[in-house]
Motif scaffolding. Sequence first.
Motif, short mmCIF file in Angstrom:
data_model
loop_
_atom_site.label_atom_id
_atom_site.label_comp_id
_atom_site.label_asym_id
_atom_site.label_seq_id
_atom_site.Cartn_x
_atom_site.Cartn_y
_atom_site.Cartn_z
N GLU A 166 0.82 -1.20 0.00
CA GLU A 166 0.00 0.00 0.00
C GLU A 166 0.86 1.26 0.00
O GLU A 166 0.52 2.26 -0.65
CB GLU A 166 -0.93 0.01 1.21
CG GLU A 166 -1.88 1.20 1.23
CD GLU A 166 -2.73 1.24 2.47
OE1 GLU A 166 -3.85 1.80 2.41
OE2 GLU A 166 -2.29 0.72 3.52
N TYR A 223 -7.93 -2.98 -2.59
CA TYR A 223 -7.88 -3.54 -1.23
C TYR A 223 -8.50 -4.93 -1.16
O TYR A 223 -8.26 -5.67 -0.21
CB TYR A 223 -8.58 -2.59 -0.25
CG TYR A 223 -7.79 -1.30 -0.06
CD1 TYR A 223 -6.75 -1.25 0.86
CD2 TYR A 223 -8.05 -0.18 -0.83
CE1 TYR A 223 -6.00 -0.09 1.03
CE2 TYR A 223 -7.31 0.98 -0.66
CZ TYR A 223 -6.28 1.02 0.26
OH TYR A 223 -5.54 2.16 0.40
N HIS A 232 -0.05 -5.69 1.90
CA HIS A 232 -1.48 -5.79 2.18
C HIS A 232 -2.01 -7.15 1.75
O HIS A 232 -2.83 -7.76 2.44
CB HIS A 232 -2.23 -4.67 1.44
CG HIS A 232 -3.71 -4.72 1.61
ND1 HIS A 232 -4.34 -4.30 2.76
CD2 HIS A 232 -4.69 -5.15 0.77
CE1 HIS A 232 -5.64 -4.46 2.64
NE2 HIS A 232 -5.89 -4.98 1.45
N HIS A 233 -1.59 -7.62 0.60
CA HIS A 233 -1.90 -8.97 0.12
C HIS A 233 -0.66 -9.82 0.33
O HIS A 233 0.42 -9.49 -0.17
CB HIS A 233 -2.27 -8.95 -1.36
CG HIS A 233 -3.42 -8.06 -1.70
ND1 HIS A 233 -4.71 -8.36 -1.33
CD2 HIS A 233 -3.48 -6.89 -2.38
CE1 HIS A 233 -5.53 -7.40 -1.78
NE2 HIS A 233 -4.81 -6.50 -2.41
#
Length: 284
Positions: A71, A90, A217-218
């Motif tokens: 991010e 997201y 984030h992932h």
Amino acid sequence: MRFVTFASPSPGDAPRVGRLDGGTVLDVGFDGDMVAFIEAGAPIAAERAVPGARLLAPLVPRSFRDFLAFEGHLLNAYRNLGRAVPAEWYDTPVFYRSTGTTVTGPDTVLPWPSYSAQLDHELELAAVIGRRCRDVRAEDALGFVFGYTIWNDVSARDVQRRELPIGMGPAKAKEWDGSNALGPCIVTPDEVDLDTLELEVRVNGERWGGDRISAMHHSFGDLIAYAAQDQTLLPGEVLGSGTATGGSGLELDRWIQPGDVIEMEAGPIGVLRNTVGTPNRKDH
């Protein structure tokens, strides 16, 4: 273990698969390339030291899949572009694909494509698939990883700005001979702690940026599971984390120049070092 592909000092010898023992390259006795070695289950026969060996790209991947998992990178980049991060990002770990024939290795000169005037580096961690997998859960997906390496996903930013509004690609912004630098080795998962591993990029010895893998984030499990939906991933395919925070000049509005030395470091994987080539502009 740290696996490499190397060239021996003997003229005419084909590249070989090896293992790093400290600073020594050991030939593992396998007749084939790294993808075949991975597919065969990484068999090691009698090892022998190879003095004067030169490291090449650790593998020529069957394919590249490159994601956008940090991010911080997106916030920096989109801010400079006057845009907001799409809400869909997201929830969905999207990727683009490229061919493995564009790969180059450590300590090489990065070719500057003739059609670009603005080149950029991109600091990434790459996972190399070790076993066939399809429809795997994110919590199980890391069990299919053979190892990790560093990926400098070089980008022609001026070309990228022209391509992305069309809604396809990126294409020539990411793809020319030598546009994907990998190395210096592939480190097996037992020696890589994704919770603490840090990435860093330096240009001419100055730190430009970096981040922890835990900031993604992932996760890599998410990336593999998404790519493997209704599709078989094969040994030797490479999945990239996307650029780490501060891992590109785009985020800083600082741009690499011909002759710059780019060093990307990631814990036990070591340092991927390359020199930026000279533009060879053509009239179009």
